[in-house]
Scaffold this motif. Structure first.
Motif, PDB file in Angstrom:
ATOM      1  N   ARG A   1      -6.023   1.137  -0.302  1.00 30.17           N
ATOM      2  CA  ARG A   1      -6.687   0.041   0.411  1.00 30.17           C
ATOM      3  C   ARG A   1      -8.086  -0.216  -0.153  1.00 30.17           C
ATOM      4  NH1 ARG A   1      -6.071   1.740   5.861  1.00 30.17           N
ATOM      5  NH2 ARG A   1      -3.877   1.209   5.491  1.00 30.17           N
ATOM      6  N   GLU A   2      -8.806   0.846  -0.495  1.00 29.49           N
ATOM      7  CA  GLU A   2     -10.147   0.678  -1.074  1.00 29.49           C
ATOM      8  C   GLU A   2     -10.081  -0.051  -2.416  1.00 29.49           C
ATOM      9  OE1 GLU A   2     -13.383   3.725  -0.629  1.00 29.49           O
ATOM     10  OE2 GLU A   2     -11.651   5.010  -0.255  1.00 29.49           O
ATOM     11  N   ALA A   3      -9.111   0.344  -3.248  1.00 27.93           N
ATOM     12  CA  ALA A   3      -8.973  -0.294  -4.566  1.00 27.93           C
ATOM     13  C   ALA A   3      -8.642  -1.772  -4.418  1.00 27.93           C
ATOM     14  CB  ALA A   3      -7.892   0.411  -5.376  1.00 27.93           C
ATOM     15  N   LEU A   4      -7.704  -2.089  -3.539  1.00 27.03           N
ATOM     16  CA  LEU A   4      -7.294  -3.485  -3.363  1.00 27.03           C
ATOM     17  C   LEU A   4      -8.417  -4.309  -2.739  1.00 27.03           C
ATOM     18  CD1 LEU A   4      -3.585  -3.128  -2.143  1.00 27.03           C
ATOM     19  CD2 LEU A   4      -4.472  -3.398  -4.478  1.00 27.03           C
TER      20      LEU A   4
ATOM     21  N   GLU B   1       0.834  -1.204   0.000  1.00 30.24           N
ATOM     22  CA  GLU B   1       0.000   0.000   0.000  1.00 30.24           C
ATOM     23  C   GLU B   1       0.868   1.253   0.000  1.00 30.24           C
ATOM     24  OE1 GLU B   1      -2.614  -0.250   3.322  1.00 30.24           O
ATOM     25  OE2 GLU B   1      -3.767  -1.945   2.520  1.00 30.24           O
ATOM     26  N   ALA B   2       1.938   1.222   0.772  1.00 26.90           N
ATOM     27  CA  ALA B   2       2.830   2.383   0.835  1.00 26.90           C
ATOM     28  C   ALA B   2       3.516   2.617  -0.511  1.00 26.90           C
ATOM     29  CB  ALA B   2       3.867   2.189   1.938  1.00 26.90           C
ATOM     30  N   GLU B   3       3.934   1.539  -1.178  1.00 31.92           N
ATOM     31  CA  GLU B   3       4.599   1.673  -2.480  1.00 31.92           C
ATOM     32  C   GLU B   3       3.641   2.195  -3.533  1.00 31.92           C
ATOM     33  OE1 GLU B   3       8.011  -1.816  -2.032  1.00 31.92           O
ATOM     34  OE2 GLU B   3       5.997  -2.340  -2.731  1.00 31.92           O
ATOM     35  N   PHE B   4       2.412   1.673  -3.558  1.00 37.32           N
ATOM     36  CA  PHE B   4       1.411   2.210  -4.484  1.00 37.32           C
ATOM     37  C   PHE B   4       1.182   3.698  -4.205  1.00 37.32           C
ATOM     38  CE2 PHE B   4      -0.646  -2.058  -5.538  1.00 37.32           C
ATOM     39  CZ  PHE B   4      -0.364  -1.955  -6.885  1.00 37.32           C
ATOM     40  N   GLY B   5       1.067   4.051  -2.902  1.00 40.65           N
ATOM     41  CA  GLY B   5       0.840   5.442  -2.536  1.00 40.65           C
ATOM     42  C   GLY B   5       1.939   6.356  -3.027  1.00 40.65           C
TER      43      GLY B   5
ATOM     44  N   PHE C   1       1.850   6.808  -6.974  1.00 40.87           N
ATOM     45  CA  PHE C   1       0.758   7.588  -7.549  1.00 40.87           C
ATOM     46  C   PHE C   1       0.428   8.855  -6.772  1.00 40.87           C
ATOM     47  CE2 PHE C   1       0.015   3.191  -8.911  1.00 40.87           C
ATOM     48  CZ  PHE C   1       0.060   3.378 -10.275  1.00 40.87           C
ATOM     49  N   GLY C   2       1.143   9.063  -5.668  1.00 39.91           N
ATOM     50  CA  GLY C   2       0.873  10.252  -4.874  1.00 39.91           C
ATOM     51  C   GLY C   2      -0.507  10.236  -4.257  1.00 39.91           C
ATOM     52  N   ILE C   3      -0.935   9.061  -3.813  1.00 42.42           N
ATOM     53  CA  ILE C   3      -2.259   8.905  -3.208  1.00 42.42           C
ATOM     54  C   ILE C   3      -2.100   8.317  -1.813  1.00 42.42           C
ATOM     55  CG2 ILE C   3      -3.555   8.695  -5.364  1.00 42.42           C
ATOM     56  CD1 ILE C   3      -3.332   5.690  -5.161  1.00 42.42           C
ATOM     57  N   SER C   4      -3.138   8.440  -1.013  1.00 43.48           N
ATOM     58  CA  SER C   4      -3.068   7.959   0.364  1.00 43.48           C
ATOM     59  C   SER C   4      -3.224   6.441   0.418  1.00 43.48           C
ATOM     60  CB  SER C   4      -4.168   8.609   1.205  1.00 43.48           C
ATOM     61  OG  SER C   4      -5.446   8.084   0.847  1.00 43.48           O
ATOM     62  N   ARG C   5      -2.782   5.866   1.508  1.00 42.61           N
ATOM     63  CA  ARG C   5      -2.918   4.419   1.691  1.00 42.61           C
ATOM     64  C   ARG C   5      -4.394   4.030   1.796  1.00 42.61           C
ATOM     65  NH1 ARG C   5       1.638   2.280   5.878  1.00 42.61           N
ATOM     66  NH2 ARG C   5       0.532   0.340   5.401  1.00 42.61           N
ATOM     67  N   ILE C   6      -5.234   4.922   2.271  1.00 45.22           N
ATOM     68  CA  ILE C   6      -6.668   4.629   2.356  1.00 45.22           C
ATOM     69  C   ILE C   6      -7.247   4.427   0.963  1.00 45.22           C
ATOM     70  CG2 ILE C   6      -8.920   5.578   2.982  1.00 45.22           C
ATOM     71  CD1 ILE C   6      -7.578   6.959   5.333  1.00 45.22           C
TER      72      ILE C   6
END
Length: 251
Positions: free
Chosen positions: A60-63, A45-49, A52-57
């Protein structure tokens, strides 16, 4: 296992769709197209964030939505992984044809016509379609794939008097239900379907390119028009290792 590179396009903050749905849709597309192989470990989640410059929340919703739809799975302490591409197919519980339902979901359907002829009906076809002696059917045998994976072997019979010339019409990669609507004004309003499990014979296995014998779902259907007349009878062998048939009922 190494993380796949270039996981998705840049997310558009000015788009109407929420960021989590954009990330979900981008990952879903890559999974369904095979760019993310089964078993691949996804970034955290942190790496995706960070990517893409997006929050872990948001991540988390996408996953979580991909988990709910069976496209990925999570192992506590290890992360998220791409699962077998299991997909829900609703055509068995609707009056939409297979092509119409798959295309509505953004899937690519290919149809190979193995047989297309005008002939006398079999006994089962005659009873299912309510035909009288001497009446004929247009008989079709088609091999269908979804996203380049062989999925369905279908034998169909349509009363010839309802669709004159159908046995000569080009049906490769076309929806039969669409042809019946557009060319003959025939609209299916309800259908009865029966489903059981079978082991295919050697010829059916070869046509579906099965690597080994596996059970298939056999679907029999009788579809009816608004006036109550039976318009179509089919029997299909459905490969379901990478999909599920979804049936919705109401009280």
């Amino acid at each position: 296992m190494n993380h796949p590179t270039n996981p998705s396009p840049v997310l558009d903050r000015n788009a109407g769709a929420p960021l989590w749905t954009q990330l979900r849709d981008a990952l879903r597309a890559r999974i369904l197209q095979g760019e993310l192989a089964v078993g691949n470990k996804l970034p955290t989640e942190a790496e995706f964030g960070a990517q893409f410059g997006i929050s872990r929340i948001v991540v988390r919703e996408a996953l979580a939505d991909l988990v709910r739809n069976g496209l990925i799975y999570k192992i506590r302490g290890q992360g998220a992984f791409v699962s077998a591409r299991e997909r829900d197919e609703d055509f068995v519980s609707t009056v939409l044809g297979f092509s119409d339902e798959m295309q509505r979901k953004g899937r690519t359907v290919r149809t190979q016509v193995l047989l297309q002829e005008l002939r006398a009906p079999t006994g089962d076809e005659s009873r299912a379609l309510g035909l009288r002696e001497g009446e004929q059917v247009v008989a079709l045998k088609r091999l269908r794939s979804v996203d380049d994976a062989l999925q369905l072997l279908v034998e169909t019979a349509v009363p010839a008097d309802l669709a004159p010339g159908l046995h000569r019409m080009r049906l490769e990669n076309r929806s039969l239900y669409d042809v019946l609507r557009r060319q003959y004004g025939l609209r299916i309003v309800r259908a009865e379907r029966w489903i059981d499990a079978v082991l295919p014979d050697s010829r059916s296995s070869a046509l579906l390119d099965l690597p080994a014998q596996e059970p298939l779902l056999r679907i029999e259907s009788i579809a009816y028009g608004a006036n109550g007349r039976a318009l179509e009878h089919y029997r299909a062998l459905h490969r379901c290792q990478s999909s599920r048939l979804h049936v919705q009922t109401t009280a």
